[in-house]
Design a protein around this motif. Structure first.
Motif, PDB file in Angstrom:
ATOM      1  N   GLU A  38     -44.477   5.021 -12.211  1.00  0.00           N
ATOM      2  CA  GLU A  38     -44.476   6.320 -11.549  1.00  0.00           C
ATOM      3  C   GLU A  38     -43.427   7.232 -12.175  1.00  0.00           C
ATOM      4  O   GLU A  38     -43.678   8.398 -12.444  1.00  0.00           O
ATOM      5  CB  GLU A  38     -44.207   6.154 -10.055  1.00  0.00           C
ATOM      6  N   ARG A  39     -42.231   6.684 -12.412  1.00  0.00           N
ATOM      7  CA  ARG A  39     -41.156   7.502 -12.978  1.00  0.00           C
ATOM      8  C   ARG A  39     -40.110   6.604 -13.623  1.00  0.00           C
ATOM      9  O   ARG A  39     -39.675   5.621 -13.030  1.00  0.00           O
ATOM     10  CB  ARG A  39     -40.502   8.307 -11.859  1.00  0.00           C
ATOM     11  N   THR A  40     -39.720   6.946 -14.838  1.00  0.00           N
ATOM     12  CA  THR A  40     -38.629   6.240 -15.500  1.00  0.00           C
ATOM     13  C   THR A  40     -37.324   6.891 -15.074  1.00  0.00           C
ATOM     14  O   THR A  40     -37.177   8.108 -15.170  1.00  0.00           O
ATOM     15  CB  THR A  40     -38.793   6.292 -17.032  1.00  0.00           C
ATOM     16  N   ILE A  41     -36.404   6.089 -14.590  1.00  0.00           N
ATOM     17  CA  ILE A  41     -35.109   6.575 -14.126  1.00  0.00           C
ATOM     18  C   ILE A  41     -34.086   6.491 -15.255  1.00  0.00           C
ATOM     19  O   ILE A  41     -33.277   7.384 -15.447  1.00  0.00           O
ATOM     20  CB  ILE A  41     -34.609   5.744 -12.916  1.00  0.00           C
ATOM     21  N   SER A  50     -37.085   1.787 -13.591  1.00  0.00           N
ATOM     22  CA  SER A  50     -38.201   2.665 -13.264  1.00  0.00           C
ATOM     23  C   SER A  50     -38.680   2.441 -11.839  1.00  0.00           C
ATOM     24  O   SER A  50     -38.404   1.405 -11.233  1.00  0.00           O
ATOM     25  CB  SER A  50     -39.363   2.440 -14.240  1.00  0.00           C
ATOM     26  N   VAL A  51     -39.382   3.443 -11.334  1.00  0.00           N
ATOM     27  CA  VAL A  51     -40.083   3.319 -10.063  1.00  0.00           C
ATOM     28  C   VAL A  51     -41.548   3.135 -10.410  1.00  0.00           C
ATOM     29  O   VAL A  51     -42.104   3.858 -11.239  1.00  0.00           O
ATOM     30  CB  VAL A  51     -39.870   4.573  -9.175  1.00  0.00           C
ATOM     31  N   GLY A  55     -51.361  -0.207  -7.610  1.00  0.00           N
ATOM     32  CA  GLY A  55     -52.620   0.532  -7.631  1.00  0.00           C
ATOM     33  C   GLY A  55     -53.530   0.191  -6.466  1.00  0.00           C
ATOM     34  O   GLY A  55     -54.459   0.946  -6.170  1.00  0.00           O
ATOM     35  N   LEU A  56     -53.262  -0.908  -5.786  1.00  0.00           N
ATOM     36  CA  LEU A  56     -54.104  -1.316  -4.658  1.00  0.00           C
ATOM     37  C   LEU A  56     -53.589  -0.807  -3.316  1.00  0.00           C
ATOM     38  O   LEU A  56     -54.359  -0.352  -2.478  1.00  0.00           O
ATOM     39  CB  LEU A  56     -54.224  -2.845  -4.601  1.00  0.00           C
ATOM     40  N   CYS A  57     -52.271  -0.894  -3.104  1.00  0.00           N
ATOM     41  CA  CYS A  57     -51.728  -0.572  -1.776  1.00  0.00           C
ATOM     42  C   CYS A  57     -50.674   0.537  -1.787  1.00  0.00           C
ATOM     43  O   CYS A  57     -50.160   0.898  -0.737  1.00  0.00           O
ATOM     44  CB  CYS A  57     -51.147  -1.826  -1.133  1.00  0.00           C
ATOM     45  N   SER A  58     -50.331   1.050  -2.957  1.00  0.00           N
ATOM     46  CA  SER A  58     -49.344   2.124  -3.135  1.00  0.00           C
ATOM     47  C   SER A  58     -47.911   1.714  -2.807  1.00  0.00           C
ATOM     48  O   SER A  58     -47.045   2.578  -2.649  1.00  0.00           O
ATOM     49  CB  SER A  58     -49.729   3.370  -2.332  1.00  0.00           C
ATOM     50  N   GLN A  59     -47.638   0.419  -2.711  1.00  0.00           N
ATOM     51  CA  GLN A  59     -46.272  -0.045  -2.486  1.00  0.00           C
ATOM     52  C   GLN A  59     -45.398   0.387  -3.657  1.00  0.00           C
ATOM     53  O   GLN A  59     -45.774   0.213  -4.807  1.00  0.00           O
ATOM     54  CB  GLN A  59     -46.231  -1.570  -2.344  1.00  0.00           C
ATOM     55  N   ALA A  60     -44.237   0.956  -3.372  1.00  0.00           N
ATOM     56  CA  ALA A  60     -43.281   1.347  -4.408  1.00  0.00           C
ATOM     57  C   ALA A  60     -42.384   0.173  -4.761  1.00  0.00           C
ATOM     58  O   ALA A  60     -42.062  -0.659  -3.908  1.00  0.00           O
ATOM     59  CB  ALA A  60     -42.445   2.529  -3.932  1.00  0.00           C
ATOM     60  N   PHE A  61     -41.970   0.129  -6.021  1.00  0.00           N
ATOM     61  CA  PHE A  61     -41.060  -0.894  -6.528  1.00  0.00           C
ATOM     62  C   PHE A  61     -40.038  -0.236  -7.434  1.00  0.00           C
ATOM     63  O   PHE A  61     -40.343   0.742  -8.114  1.00  0.00           O
ATOM     64  CB  PHE A  61     -41.804  -1.937  -7.382  1.00  0.00           C
ATOM     65  N   VAL A  62     -38.846  -0.799  -7.474  1.00  0.00           N
ATOM     66  CA  VAL A  62     -37.898  -0.459  -8.525  1.00  0.00           C
ATOM     67  C   VAL A  62     -37.908  -1.657  -9.471  1.00  0.00           C
ATOM     68  O   VAL A  62     -37.850  -2.813  -9.042  1.00  0.00           O
ATOM     69  CB  VAL A  62     -36.473  -0.149  -8.007  1.00  0.00           C
ATOM     70  N   SER A  63     -38.039  -1.359 -10.753  1.00  0.00           N
ATOM     71  CA  SER A  63     -38.035  -2.388 -11.786  1.00  0.00           C
ATOM     72  C   SER A  63     -36.783  -2.198 -12.631  1.00  0.00           C
ATOM     73  O   SER A  63     -36.518  -1.092 -13.114  1.00  0.00           O
ATOM     74  CB  SER A  63     -39.284  -2.258 -12.662  1.00  0.00           C
TER      75      SER A  63
END
Length: 139
Positions: A38-41, A50-51, A55-63
């Motif tokens: 979604e966005r590179t921090i 990155s955030v 694609g299935l449930c729209s759960q956000a993650f920080v990687s």
């Protein structure tokens, strides 16, 4: 910090992005239709934050990806932690209100997907973990 058995998604994600089996979750995160950037921090050569969103449930993650150069054997150690986050936390990361170096504190009460590939390992170990994780820049 011990390995978490992954049996409790604690209200985060779906059966794919937060699958009980860490290898299944990782495969979904890496798949073309799985979890998307979604966005590179932060994007340095050995430190990428990155955030991402499922694609299935729209759960956000920080990687958080960190690499350490192995100047002797050229087998660079690589570590990735993927933590489910709330939409508000994702917004704070993107807006700069939350430092990527503080992302590990968000994991205090959440399990997170880890991939650890030390220099001396043949392949990475992938597992669910819990507790605060350290966010350090590689070199």
């Amino acid at each position: 910090m011990g390995a978490h058995d992954g049996s409790d998604r604690a209200g985060f994600g779906c059966a794919m992005c937060c699958a009980e089996d860490a290898a299944v979750a990782q495969a979904h995160h890496r798949s073309r239709d799985g979890v998307r950037l979604e966005r590179t921090i932060r994007d340095d050569s050995h430190f990428i934050v990155s955030v991402q969103r499922c694609g299935l449930c729209s759960q956000a993650f920080v990687s958080v990806f960190t690499e350490y150069i192995d100047w002797v054997a050229s087998q660079d150690a690589q570590y990735r932690t993927v933590l489910p986050i709330t939409d508000a936390e994702a917004e704070d990361l993107v807006a700069g209100r939350l430092s990527p170096h503080r992302a590990g504190a968000l994991g205090r009460d959440r399990r997170h997907l880890r991939s650890d590939w030390p220099s001396d390992a043949e392949k990475p170990s992938v597992y669910w973990d819990s507790g605060v994780f350290e966010v350090r820049e590689g070199h």
